[in-house]
Design a protein around this motif. Structure first.
Motif, PDB file in Angstrom:
ATOM      1  N   ASP A 125      -0.385  21.005  -4.483  1.00 57.50           N
ATOM      2  CA  ASP A 125      -1.145  20.649  -5.685  1.00 57.50           C
ATOM      3  C   ASP A 125      -0.907  19.198  -6.076  1.00 57.50           C
ATOM      4  OD1 ASP A 125      -2.073  23.222  -5.755  1.00 57.50           O
ATOM      5  OD2 ASP A 125      -0.652  23.899  -7.276  1.00 57.50           O
ATOM      6  N   VAL A 126       0.337  18.749  -5.952  1.00 57.29           N
ATOM      7  CA  VAL A 126       0.642  17.350  -6.262  1.00 57.29           C
ATOM      8  C   VAL A 126      -0.057  16.446  -5.263  1.00 57.29           C
ATOM      9  CG1 VAL A 126       2.473  15.613  -6.367  1.00 57.29           C
ATOM     10  CG2 VAL A 126       2.823  17.849  -7.426  1.00 57.29           C
ATOM     11  N   SER A 161       0.829  -1.208   0.000  1.00 59.66           N
ATOM     12  CA  SER A 161       0.000   0.000   0.000  1.00 59.66           C
ATOM     13  C   SER A 161       0.863   1.256   0.000  1.00 59.66           C
ATOM     14  CB  SER A 161      -0.977  -0.002   1.175  1.00 59.66           C
ATOM     15  OG  SER A 161      -0.311  -0.011   2.411  1.00 59.66           O
ATOM     16  N   LEU A 162       1.980   1.237   0.723  1.00 62.69           N
ATOM     17  CA  LEU A 162       2.901   2.376   0.692  1.00 62.69           C
ATOM     18  C   LEU A 162       3.537   2.492  -0.688  1.00 62.69           C
ATOM     19  CD1 LEU A 162       4.371   4.732   2.040  1.00 62.69           C
ATOM     20  CD2 LEU A 162       6.078   3.080   2.847  1.00 62.69           C
ATOM     21  N   SER A 163       3.917   1.380  -1.278  1.00 63.74           N
ATOM     22  CA  SER A 163       4.521   1.393  -2.604  1.00 63.74           C
ATOM     23  C   SER A 163       3.565   1.987  -3.640  1.00 63.74           C
ATOM     24  CB  SER A 163       4.925  -0.025  -3.002  1.00 63.74           C
ATOM     25  OG  SER A 163       5.515  -0.028  -4.276  1.00 63.74           O
ATOM     26  N   GLU A 164       2.299   1.640  -3.545  1.00 62.94           N
ATOM     27  CA  GLU A 164       1.295   2.178  -4.462  1.00 62.94           C
ATOM     28  C   GLU A 164       1.174   3.691  -4.307  1.00 62.94           C
ATOM     29  OE1 GLU A 164      -3.495   1.945  -4.724  1.00 62.94           O
ATOM     30  OE2 GLU A 164      -2.444   0.019  -4.654  1.00 62.94           O
ATOM     31  N   ALA A 165       1.135   4.166  -3.063  1.00 63.53           N
ATOM     32  CA  ALA A 165       1.037   5.603  -2.815  1.00 63.53           C
ATOM     33  C   ALA A 165       2.282   6.329  -3.309  1.00 63.53           C
ATOM     34  CB  ALA A 165       0.821   5.860  -1.324  1.00 63.53           C
ATOM     35  N   ARG A 210       5.034   9.825  -7.232  1.00 64.67           N
ATOM     36  CA  ARG A 210       6.080  10.006  -8.233  1.00 64.67           C
ATOM     37  C   ARG A 210       5.489  10.471  -9.560  1.00 64.67           C
ATOM     38  NH1 ARG A 210       8.406   4.887  -8.795  1.00 64.67           N
ATOM     39  NH2 ARG A 210       6.821   4.495 -10.348  1.00 64.67           N
ATOM     40  N   GLU A 211       4.405   9.856  -9.980  1.00 66.15           N
ATOM     41  CA  GLU A 211       3.780  10.242 -11.248  1.00 66.15           C
ATOM     42  C   GLU A 211       3.224  11.664 -11.186  1.00 66.15           C
ATOM     43  OE1 GLU A 211       4.110   8.701 -14.118  1.00 66.15           O
ATOM     44  OE2 GLU A 211       5.350   7.327 -12.937  1.00 66.15           O
ATOM     45  N   ALA A 212       2.604  12.025 -10.064  1.00 72.02           N
ATOM     46  CA  ALA A 212       2.080  13.383  -9.902  1.00 72.02           C
ATOM     47  C   ALA A 212       3.214  14.405  -9.887  1.00 72.02           C
ATOM     48  CB  ALA A 212       1.243  13.479  -8.627  1.00 72.02           C
ATOM     49  N   ALA A 213       4.339  14.060  -9.237  1.00 72.63           N
ATOM     50  CA  ALA A 213       5.494  14.967  -9.199  1.00 72.63           C
ATOM     51  C   ALA A 213       6.076  15.137 -10.600  1.00 72.63           C
ATOM     52  CB  ALA A 213       6.553  14.432  -8.234  1.00 72.63           C
ATOM     53  N   ARG A 214       6.179  14.057 -11.346  1.00 70.47           N
ATOM     54  CA  ARG A 214       6.681  14.150 -12.722  1.00 70.47           C
ATOM     55  C   ARG A 214       5.784  15.048 -13.561  1.00 70.47           C
ATOM     56  NH1 ARG A 214       8.396   7.889 -13.865  1.00 70.47           N
ATOM     57  NH2 ARG A 214      10.387   7.973 -12.773  1.00 70.47           N
ATOM     58  N   SER A 215       4.482  14.898 -13.393  1.00 72.00           N
ATOM     59  CA  SER A 215       3.533  15.734 -14.131  1.00 72.00           C
ATOM     60  C   SER A 215       3.685  17.208 -13.772  1.00 72.00           C
ATOM     61  CB  SER A 215       2.099  15.289 -13.858  1.00 72.00           C
ATOM     62  OG  SER A 215       1.881  13.996 -14.356  1.00 72.00           O
ATOM     63  N   ALA A 216       4.140  17.477 -12.555  1.00 71.69           N
ATOM     64  CA  ALA A 216       4.369  18.856 -12.106  1.00 71.69           C
ATOM     65  C   ALA A 216       5.745  19.386 -12.536  1.00 71.69           C
ATOM     66  CB  ALA A 216       4.225  18.940 -10.596  1.00 71.69           C
ATOM     67  N   GLY A 217       6.514  18.566 -13.264  1.00 66.42           N
ATOM     68  CA  GLY A 217       7.814  19.015 -13.763  1.00 66.42           C
ATOM     69  C   GLY A 217       8.982  18.720 -12.845  1.00 66.42           C
ATOM     70  N   VAL A 271      13.889  16.361   8.099  1.00 66.89           N
ATOM     71  CA  VAL A 271      14.495  16.392   6.765  1.00 66.89           C
ATOM     72  C   VAL A 271      13.751  17.398   5.895  1.00 66.89           C
ATOM     73  CG1 VAL A 271      14.979  15.022   4.686  1.00 66.89           C
ATOM     74  CG2 VAL A 271      15.169  13.973   6.952  1.00 66.89           C
ATOM     75  N   GLU A 272      14.504  18.152   5.103  1.00 64.86           N
ATOM     76  CA  GLU A 272      13.909  18.991   4.065  1.00 64.86           C
ATOM     77  C   GLU A 272      14.192  18.329   2.727  1.00 64.86           C
ATOM     78  OE1 GLU A 272      15.344  23.009   4.497  1.00 64.86           O
ATOM     79  OE2 GLU A 272      13.762  23.448   5.958  1.00 64.86           O
ATOM     80  N   TRP A 273      13.136  18.138   1.941  1.00 66.10           N
ATOM     81  CA  TRP A 273      13.252  17.563   0.607  1.00 66.10           C
ATOM     82  C   TRP A 273      13.112  18.690  -0.407  1.00 66.10           C
ATOM     83  CZ3 TRP A 273      14.338  12.566  -0.698  1.00 66.10           C
ATOM     84  CH2 TRP A 273      14.282  11.617   0.327  1.00 66.10           C
ATOM     85  N   ASP A 274      14.196  18.983  -1.135  1.00 66.04           N
ATOM     86  CA  ASP A 274      14.167  19.989  -2.185  1.00 66.04           C
ATOM     87  C   ASP A 274      13.739  19.326  -3.493  1.00 66.04           C
ATOM     88  OD1 ASP A 274      15.064  22.027  -0.482  1.00 66.04           O
ATOM     89  OD2 ASP A 274      17.165  21.542  -0.857  1.00 66.04           O
ATOM     90  N   HIS A 275      12.820  19.970  -4.208  1.00 65.94           N
ATOM     91  CA  HIS A 275      12.272  19.456  -5.458  1.00 65.94           C
ATOM     92  C   HIS A 275      12.763  20.335  -6.613  1.00 65.94           C
ATOM     93  CE1 HIS A 275       9.676  18.138  -2.199  1.00 65.94           C
ATOM     94  NE2 HIS A 275       9.241  17.171  -2.970  1.00 65.94           N
TER      95      HIS A 275
END
Length: 119
Positions: free
Chosen positions: A108-109, A25-29, A34-41, A64-68
């Protein structure tokens, strides 16, 4: 990657609690994210540890801070996450027992994910 967590795994975000009962279930989420982030560039995410709590009876916290970043390597946004971690004396590696998004860099993602929508 899903083997680095304990289950059930609580995840707090936007005032809501999500619980992942098993690695699949975590892997699916994560795949949906990942797909939503890719769609956001977003093409790259880089973590930075900003603070680590002192261990107490095997438990500690890690902030942790995750920079995108986009394809031009420009910073799009930053998410802030607190991980609750437990290291058993017999375990080779610590396990993440809870995730708390204290600041969502990509609302938004996240809103695009069915798992994060209120019923």
């Amino acid at each position: 990657m899903t083997q680095n967590f304990t289950y059930p795994l609580p995840l707090y975000t936007k005032g809501e609690l999500l619980v992942f009962g098993a690695p699949h279930s975590l892997s699916e989420a994560l795949s949906m994210y990942r797909e939503a982030a890719r769609s956001a560039g977003i093409v790259r995410m880089t973590p930075r540890i900003i603070a680590a709590g002192l261990p107490h009876k095997g438990y500690s916290n890690l902030w942790v801070e995750w920079d995108h970043f986009d394809s031009a390597d420009a910073l799009i946004c930053t998410s802030q996450v607190r991980y609750a971690i437990f290291q058993d004396a017999m375990a080779l590696h610590p396990k993440i027992e809870m995730i708390d998004y204290t600041c969502l860099g990509l609302p938004d993602v996240c809103d695009a994910l069915p798992l994060l929508k209120s019923a």
